[in-house]
Enzyme design. Structure first.
Site, PDB file in Angstrom:
ATOM      1  N   SER A  12       0.848  -1.197   0.000  1.00 17.72           N
ATOM      2  CA  SER A  12       0.000   0.000   0.000  1.00 17.72           C
ATOM      3  C   SER A  12       0.874   1.234   0.000  1.00 17.72           C
ATOM      4  O   SER A  12       1.645   1.466   0.942  1.00 17.72           O
ATOM      5  CB  SER A  12      -0.891   0.020   1.242  1.00 17.72           C
ATOM      6  OG  SER A  12      -1.406   1.335   1.403  1.00 17.72           O
ATOM      7  N   HIS A  37      -1.156  -1.377  -4.406  1.00 17.50           N
ATOM      8  CA  HIS A  37      -2.437  -1.058  -3.754  1.00 17.50           C
ATOM      9  C   HIS A  37      -2.504   0.449  -3.490  1.00 17.50           C
ATOM     10  O   HIS A  37      -1.631   1.018  -2.832  1.00 17.50           O
ATOM     11  CB  HIS A  37      -2.527  -1.846  -2.452  1.00 17.50           C
ATOM     12  CG  HIS A  37      -3.825  -1.696  -1.711  1.00 17.50           C
ATOM     13  ND1 HIS A  37      -4.958  -2.406  -2.057  1.00 17.50           N
ATOM     14  CD2 HIS A  37      -4.170  -0.937  -0.644  1.00 17.50           C
ATOM     15  CE1 HIS A  37      -5.944  -2.101  -1.223  1.00 17.50           C
ATOM     16  NE2 HIS A  37      -5.500  -1.194  -0.356  1.00 17.50           N
ATOM     17  N   ASP A  39      -4.725   3.524  -1.972  1.00 13.80           N
ATOM     18  CA  ASP A  39      -5.797   3.811  -1.009  1.00 13.80           C
ATOM     19  C   ASP A  39      -6.369   5.205  -1.230  1.00 13.80           C
ATOM     20  O   ASP A  39      -5.719   6.211  -0.921  1.00 13.80           O
ATOM     21  CB  ASP A  39      -5.249   3.695   0.419  1.00 13.80           C
ATOM     22  CG  ASP A  39      -5.074   2.253   0.844  1.00 13.80           C
ATOM     23  OD1 ASP A  39      -6.037   1.476   0.711  1.00 13.80           O
ATOM     24  OD2 ASP A  39      -3.970   1.899   1.301  1.00 13.80           O
ATOM     25  N   MET A  41      -9.049   7.940  -0.189  1.00 13.80           N
ATOM     26  CA  MET A  41      -9.878   8.310   0.974  1.00 13.80           C
ATOM     27  C   MET A  41     -10.452   9.704   0.780  1.00 13.80           C
ATOM     28  O   MET A  41      -9.762  10.586   0.247  1.00 13.80           O
ATOM     29  CB  MET A  41      -9.025   8.300   2.245  1.00 13.80           C
ATOM     30  CG  MET A  41      -8.312   6.982   2.494  1.00 13.80           C
ATOM     31  SD  MET A  41      -7.472   7.010   4.079  1.00 13.80           S
ATOM     32  CE  MET A  41      -6.591   5.443   4.004  1.00 13.80           C
ATOM     33  N   HIS A  70      -8.323   0.920  -4.047  1.00 16.41           N
ATOM     34  CA  HIS A  70      -9.253   0.686  -2.935  1.00 16.41           C
ATOM     35  C   HIS A  70      -9.934   2.005  -2.602  1.00 16.41           C
ATOM     36  O   HIS A  70      -9.311   2.906  -2.032  1.00 16.41           O
ATOM     37  CB  HIS A  70      -8.435   0.146  -1.737  1.00 16.41           C
ATOM     38  CG  HIS A  70      -9.211  -0.043  -0.482  1.00 16.41           C
ATOM     39  ND1 HIS A  70      -8.589  -0.247   0.745  1.00 16.41           N
ATOM     40  CD2 HIS A  70     -10.543  -0.092  -0.237  1.00 16.41           C
ATOM     41  CE1 HIS A  70      -9.508  -0.398   1.677  1.00 16.41           C
ATOM     42  NE2 HIS A  70     -10.705  -0.294   1.118  1.00 16.41           N
ATOM     43  N   MET A  72     -12.133   4.248  -0.519  1.00 14.03           N
ATOM     44  CA  MET A  72     -12.780   4.470   0.780  1.00 14.03           C
ATOM     45  C   MET A  72     -13.503   5.810   0.674  1.00 14.03           C
ATOM     46  O   MET A  72     -13.117   6.808   1.290  1.00 14.03           O
ATOM     47  CB  MET A  72     -11.726   4.449   1.895  1.00 14.03           C
ATOM     48  CG  MET A  72     -11.215   3.037   2.154  1.00 14.03           C
ATOM     49  SD  MET A  72      -9.625   3.006   3.001  1.00 14.03           S
ATOM     50  CE  MET A  72      -8.544   3.142   1.585  1.00 14.03           C
ATOM     51  N   MET A 141     -11.445  -6.333   5.347  1.00 14.18           N
ATOM     52  CA  MET A 141     -10.630  -5.391   6.130  1.00 14.18           C
ATOM     53  C   MET A 141     -10.335  -5.986   7.507  1.00 14.18           C
ATOM     54  O   MET A 141     -11.238  -6.474   8.196  1.00 14.18           O
ATOM     55  CB  MET A 141     -11.375  -4.061   6.328  1.00 14.18           C
ATOM     56  CG  MET A 141     -11.604  -3.225   5.080  1.00 14.18           C
ATOM     57  SD  MET A 141     -10.109  -2.729   4.195  1.00 14.18           S
ATOM     58  CE  MET A 141      -9.203  -1.833   5.476  1.00 14.18           C
ATOM     59  N   GLY A 148      -2.848   3.815   8.024  1.00 15.41           N
ATOM     60  CA  GLY A 148      -1.902   2.713   8.058  1.00 15.41           C
ATOM     61  C   GLY A 148      -1.414   2.490   9.484  1.00 15.41           C
ATOM     62  O   GLY A 148      -1.671   3.304  10.381  1.00 15.41           O
ATOM     63  N   ASP A 176      -6.524  -6.597   4.173  1.00 18.51           N
ATOM     64  CA  ASP A 176      -5.906  -5.267   4.256  1.00 18.51           C
ATOM     65  C   ASP A 176      -5.985  -4.764   5.691  1.00 18.51           C
ATOM     66  O   ASP A 176      -7.082  -4.595   6.230  1.00 18.51           O
ATOM     67  CB  ASP A 176      -6.673  -4.327   3.303  1.00 18.51           C
ATOM     68  CG  ASP A 176      -6.078  -2.942   3.171  1.00 18.51           C
ATOM     69  OD1 ASP A 176      -5.041  -2.659   3.802  1.00 18.51           O
ATOM     70  OD2 ASP A 176      -6.673  -2.138   2.428  1.00 18.51           O
ATOM     71  N   GLY A 177      -4.799  -4.518   6.284  1.00 17.09           N
ATOM     72  CA  GLY A 177      -4.734  -3.926   7.612  1.00 17.09           C
ATOM     73  C   GLY A 177      -3.955  -4.797   8.586  1.00 17.09           C
ATOM     74  O   GLY A 177      -4.373  -5.908   8.906  1.00 17.09           O
ATOM     75  N   SER A 199       2.804  -0.569   6.233  1.00 18.61           N
ATOM     76  CA  SER A 199       3.955  -0.357   7.119  1.00 18.61           C
ATOM     77  C   SER A 199       4.901  -1.550   7.132  1.00 18.61           C
ATOM     78  O   SER A 199       6.117  -1.368   7.194  1.00 18.61           O
ATOM     79  CB  SER A 199       3.479  -0.002   8.530  1.00 18.61           C
ATOM     80  OG  SER A 199       2.392  -0.787   8.909  1.00 18.61           O
TER      81      SER A 199
END
Ligand code: DX5
Ligand code: ZN
Length: 225
Positions: A12, A37, A39, A41, A70, A72, A141, A148, A176-177, A199
């Site tokens: 990510s 990936h 993200d 938002m 992805h 969000m 998720m 992150g 994811d997560g 991370s």
């Protein structure tokens, strides 16, 4: 791209240097990333804000593998065409983002992309069951989306349930997560095949010193063996 259920690592770029996305994408791909990936938002569906279609289009020039976006965001439908034009391979929307996720998946497919459907930790597997015939991927998720570096929430029972429902159908399960060498084996054993990690991939490295990106991805793969 032909379907396969081998384990894929999707770093990510939420954990990358935001002033250097192009080189970060290249570095992590050279180091062994399978997908990238992205993200997105909106500061409304989730309490954080990242980037939109023009930025994603600029990332595309650097992605040689597979661009996995992805969303969000809520609402979704009026942005689908812009993400297709940006060169998205897989576009994932949240089942919680609106009243008509079935229509959203239809629109993603009609725009020529693969379609993913994501569920927050508080959403039961049943919420996506009727959507599986339209889905190329289900994203389970394992944190509440928005940031992150959060702690992994165990969703292995939900992953197993969805994996059973999928059966032989060519549908990926993405997680994811909080995915790292400790948690990756749990989700892969439950049936996941696409591992998003922010991370756990980017820690310790940089575009000037990308070798840790490769070491971090190999540590995740080694934990699965
Ligand atoms: C969370 C994002 C994730 C996030 C994962 O809202 O969807 O993709 O970047 O980050 P880590 O791997 O650090 O939990
Ligand atoms: Zn994500």
């Amino acid at each position: 791209m032909t379907f396969d259920r081998s384990v894929k690592i999707a770093p990510s770029i939420l954990s990358a240097d935001f002033a250097d996305f192009g080189r970060e994408i290249q570095a992590v791909e050279v180091q062994g990333a399978d997908w990238i990936h992205v993200d997105v938002m909106d500061g409304h569906f989730v309490p954080n804000l990242t980037f939109g279609p023009p930025a994603v289009k600029a990332f595309r020039k650097h992605v040689k593998t597979f661009m996995d976006v992805h969303l969000m965001i809520s609402p979704v439908d009026q942005y689908i065409e812009a993400y297709a034009e940006a060169g998205t391979d897989m576009l994932t929307a949240h089942v919680e983002a609106g009243a008509h996720p079935h229509r959203t998946l239809q629109a993603i497919k009609a725009a020529g992309m693969q379609a993913g459907i994501a569920l927050n930790p508080g959403t039961p597997a049943e919420a996506v069951r009727e959507l599986l015939p339209l889905a190329d991927m289900v994203l389970v998720m394992t944190v509440n989306p928005g940031f992150g570096g959060q702690k992994f929430i165990d969703m292995t029972a939900k992953i197993r349930t969805i994996r059973d429902w999928i059966g032989d159908r060519p549908i990926h399960i993405q997680v994811d997560g909080g995915v790292d060498p400790n948690t990756a084996p749990l989700v892969v054993n439950a049936g996941a095949d696409v591992l998003v990690a922010g991370s756990a991939v980017f820690r310790g490295g940089s575009v000037e010193n990308p070798a840790p990106y490769g070491e971090n991805m190999r540590a995740i793969r080694a934990a699965l063996a």
